[in-house]
Scaffold this active site. Sequence first.
Site, PDB file in Angstrom:
ATOM      1  N   GLU A 227     -39.699  29.605 -13.299  1.00 35.47           N
ATOM      2  CA  GLU A 227     -39.371  29.120 -14.302  1.00 35.47           C
ATOM      3  C   GLU A 227     -41.243  29.689 -15.056  1.00 35.47           C
ATOM      4  OE1 GLU A 227     -40.845  28.037 -17.258  1.00 35.47           O
ATOM      5  OE2 GLU A 227     -41.107  25.925 -16.734  1.00 35.47           O
ATOM      6  N   CYS A 261     -44.675  26.390 -22.200  1.00 36.56           N
ATOM      7  CA  CYS A 261     -43.888  27.522 -22.475  1.00 36.56           C
ATOM      8  C   CYS A 261     -42.626  27.219 -22.963  1.00 36.56           C
ATOM      9  CB  CYS A 261     -43.165  27.285 -20.065  1.00 36.56           C
ATOM     10  SG  CYS A 261     -43.784  27.996 -19.498  1.00 36.56           S
TER      11      CYS A 261
END
Length: 453
Positions: A227, A261
């Site tokens: 990720e 993010c």
Amino acid sequence: MNVVNPATGAQIETYNEHDADDVEAALGRSVRAFEDWRTRPLRDRERLLANAADVLRENKRRYAETMTREMGKPISQAVGEVEKCAWVCDHYAEHAGAYLEADHHPSPPGSTVKTEHEPLGPVLAVMPWNFPFWQVFRFAAPYLTAGNVGLLKHASNVPGCALAIEEVFREAGYPEDVFQTLLIPSDLVDDLLTDDRVRAATLTGSGPAGRAVAASAGDQLKKTVLELGGSDPFVVLDDADVAAAAETGAWARNLNGGQSCIAAKRFVVHTDVYDEFLDALVDEVDALVVGDPTDEATDVGPQAREDLMESLHEQVTASVDAGATVVTGGEPLDRAGAFYPPTVLTDVPEGCPVDTEETFGPVATVYEVDDEEAAIETANDTEFGLGASVWTEDRDRGERVASRIDAGCVYVNQLVKSDPRVPFGGVKDSGYGRELSEAGIKEFVNRKTVWVE
């Protein structure tokens, strides 16, 4: 490891790193722990995970204060993070059995064909500092409950958080060495990845770190989940509720000091509502309280490290030099600590840093587009593909636009978020694999087909 409070710049703690002998011993213990842990009834593993949720809730203030000291997260947000970790533990304690139940397949008369889900072994997790508890529990809750054991290499500026998480599992009653923290520098990660005893790896972090882990693990034919970064578009169409979009957008960009993010980073706004939205967004951003992260009233604390704030400002400065306009913010605050103000940029030139790179801090860029098609094109004009948000009063239109955006998740009329009940992950340079939900717990299992005649 020297820990510096980013709100004051003062060193607050020193931790001894684990050396090569410590790592070797930990690997041996993890293998031995796995042999017992994998045979435990799943119901026992679920029960222990429920205990972990209780430990988190009972100690949430103390754990939250550790986060705030080490990486500057506002205390109210830190408490919320611990509560979310308890939620993911609750989720898998309740649903792991159903998720891991054998899948039965059509078979010839007299035959039985099924797929079982067996754990792989020790899993290495390389985790970041921005959500120092949530990122860890996002992998640990499902992977440990599936029967794997965990080795955590956490970011070097949050060792107290790493050890506290180890404490959670110990206090919950987990067997010794099912979850271990390794206080090691990043240059030792490759040695772990190439060790036969480590069976898989998961990383949340930067693109370069993800590529390095993928390359080493791939050379060893080991499964990975990555990720990575994001440059999430926040698309405001001409029929959007502008006030609601601006209020949510300001929070979506500046939550956790913008160090996320899945923070909204690129605001893509239809020309018919551009001026109205920009004015409202700036008003919302300017109203955010920047200050002491231990204060319950603080919305935005410091950046996690001084060097990170400096890098963020370099991105802003280079973009302004290229032609971008600062509407608000744009300069580090004149005070102790790594404080950067919520910032809004417009007139962003193509190819400048804030246009093409991930900005990991409270910096929003606003783009004006002529129509829906241009909005979709601009949203997709990035190497990243983690999350996206679309704003429109027409739900069918929102779903149609969402289907055309290249991202792992798209939220219509709300901010992008991770949720234990749904898969989470990205495409393109935002990585691969999925965490959370049924998809997450099945990433690191052997899906073994058993055919009986």
